[in-house]
Design a protein around this motif. Structure first.
Motif: not given
Length: 138
Positions: A38, A78, A80-82, A97, A99
């Motif tokens: 990523y 895509r 992702a906010y983790v 997460v 998405w």
């Protein structure tokens, strides 16, 4: 600034690295973990006008993307906010997460717009997001 970073109290970069190496705190190389799949980014805020804010569209700034032409590769990727939650989920993990997907460029300096399945919380502004290198459009 003379003397380097203010938190290093006048120590040179070599002295700081040597101190970490002595105490065994120097991070291991990424090669042992494999390649990162990523690109790092930052959630800079929501799409907005002067007075109105559109919370269903997030603005992201991606690492090493400096111009609008550079954003073309990331469209459709895509995101992702983790984040860490207080309570564990049914699998025993505290990591959650949200998405989303990169939708279009924003401005001329390499920012992008993204839409998430659930709107990002305001406390996430300034925090890291991961822009996955899939799906591929090549």
């Amino acid at each position: 600034m003379p003397g380097g970073h203010p938190h290093h109290r006048g120590k040179s970069g070599d002295q700081v690295v040597e101190r970490f190496r002595r105490h065994g705190e120097l991070p291991t190389s990424r090669s042992s973990q494999g390649p990162r799949l990523y690109v790092k980014g930052v959630f800079t805020g929501f799409k907005r006008a002067l007075r109105n804010q559109q919370v269903n569209t997030a603005l992201l700034k991606l690492e090493s993307v400096k111009a609008k032409e550079d954003t073309e590769f990331y469209l459709g990727k895509r995101v992702a906010y983790v984040y860490r939650a207080q309570k564990k989920d049914k699998d025993g993990s505290r990591f959650r997460v949200i998405w989303g997907r990169v939708t279009r460029p924003h401005g001329t300096t390499g920012g992008v717009r993204a839409k998430f399945r659930n709107n990002l919380p305001p406390k996430a502004i300034g925090h890291a997001v991961r822009v996955m290198l899939y799906p591929s459009r090549i």
